[in-house]
Design a protein around this motif. Structure first.
Motif, PDB file in Angstrom:
ATOM      1  N   GLU A  10       0.829  -1.213   0.000  1.00  0.00           N
ATOM      2  CA  GLU A  10       0.000   0.000   0.000  1.00  0.00           C
ATOM      3  C   GLU A  10       0.861   1.260   0.000  1.00  0.00           C
ATOM      4  OE1 GLU A  10      -2.629  -0.268   3.370  1.00  0.00           O
ATOM      5  OE2 GLU A  10      -3.659  -2.019   2.562  1.00  0.00           O
ATOM      6  N   LEU A  11       1.869   1.293   0.848  1.00  0.00           N
ATOM      7  CA  LEU A  11       2.737   2.467   0.919  1.00  0.00           C
ATOM      8  C   LEU A  11       3.541   2.637  -0.364  1.00  0.00           C
ATOM      9  CD1 LEU A  11       3.935   2.133   4.613  1.00  0.00           C
ATOM     10  CD2 LEU A  11       2.388   3.874   3.683  1.00  0.00           C
ATOM     11  N   GLU A  12       3.963   1.522  -0.955  1.00  0.00           N
ATOM     12  CA  GLU A  12       4.692   1.609  -2.218  1.00  0.00           C
ATOM     13  C   GLU A  12       3.796   2.178  -3.325  1.00  0.00           C
ATOM     14  OE1 GLU A  12       7.297  -1.156  -5.268  1.00  0.00           O
ATOM     15  OE2 GLU A  12       6.679  -1.992  -3.356  1.00  0.00           O
ATOM     16  N   ARG A  13       2.522   1.742  -3.367  1.00  0.00           N
ATOM     17  CA  ARG A  13       1.579   2.282  -4.355  1.00  0.00           C
ATOM     18  C   ARG A  13       1.385   3.783  -4.177  1.00  0.00           C
ATOM     19  NH1 ARG A  13      -1.023  -2.610  -3.692  1.00  0.00           N
ATOM     20  NH2 ARG A  13      -2.403  -1.852  -2.075  1.00  0.00           N
ATOM     21  N   GLU A  14       1.458   4.252  -2.922  1.00  0.00           N
ATOM     22  CA  GLU A  14       1.309   5.679  -2.642  1.00  0.00           C
ATOM     23  C   GLU A  14       2.564   6.468  -2.997  1.00  0.00           C
ATOM     24  OE1 GLU A  14       0.191   6.059   1.447  1.00  0.00           O
ATOM     25  OE2 GLU A  14      -1.581   4.784   1.198  1.00  0.00           O
ATOM     26  N   GLY A  15       3.637   5.768  -3.335  1.00  0.00           N
ATOM     27  CA  GLY A  15       4.878   6.443  -3.703  1.00  0.00           C
ATOM     28  C   GLY A  15       5.672   6.965  -2.524  1.00  0.00           C
ATOM     29  N   VAL A  16       5.407   6.435  -1.344  1.00  0.00           N
ATOM     30  CA  VAL A  16       6.112   6.873  -0.147  1.00  0.00           C
ATOM     31  C   VAL A  16       7.497   6.221  -0.125  1.00  0.00           C
ATOM     32  CG1 VAL A  16       6.092   6.835   2.376  1.00  0.00           C
ATOM     33  CG2 VAL A  16       3.950   7.100   1.117  1.00  0.00           C
ATOM     34  N   HIS A  41       8.837   4.272   7.933  1.00  0.00           N
ATOM     35  CA  HIS A  41       8.181   5.338   7.188  1.00  0.00           C
ATOM     36  C   HIS A  41       8.959   6.630   7.391  1.00  0.00           C
ATOM     37  CE1 HIS A  41       4.985   8.233   6.227  1.00  0.00           C
ATOM     38  NE2 HIS A  41       4.367   7.238   5.599  1.00  0.00           N
TER      39      HIS A  41
END
Length: 110
Positions: A10-16, A41
């Motif tokens: 999920e965080l990777e999809r958000e580009g974080v 994070h």
């Protein structure tokens, strides 16, 4: 562990930009086993654990550096100090934690 990978995706999809810490070697008594993972994070939050206490705080600080520089690091967490009333997280062992930027960086070493 499924939650770990779900949150990571999920965080990777958000580009974080993230760092992933993995316990790669243990000697003596330590709070987690080889393979334990934690997502770090950029705002200091984390998912999962590599043991808690002062050692984990050191891993989070190193993870923030990995996020900033994009360079992986191997951190040694020494939990062998003498036990006192002020001791936090003394287990009696040492663990090595590999911290890598996530998503993994492309290299030209091919």
């Amino acid at each position: 562990m499924d939650d770990f990978y779900t949150v990571l995706a999920e965080l990777e999809r958000e580009g974080v930009p993230l760092a992933v810490a993995t316990v790669v070697c243990v000697r003596g008594s330590v709070p987690r086993e080889v393979g334990a993972k934690m997502v770090i994070h950029p705002y200091g939050q984390h998912v999962g654990t590599v043991g808690g206490g002062c050692g984990e705080a050191d891993v989070i600080r190193a993870g923030m550096d990995v996020i900033h520089t994009g360079r992986p690091r191997l951190v040694q967490i020494d939990l062998t100090e003498d036990v006192t009333l002020q001791s936090l997280g003394v287990c009696g062992g040492i663990m090595d934690v590999f911290i890598e930027p996530w998503p993994p960086q492309e290299t030209d070493d091919a």
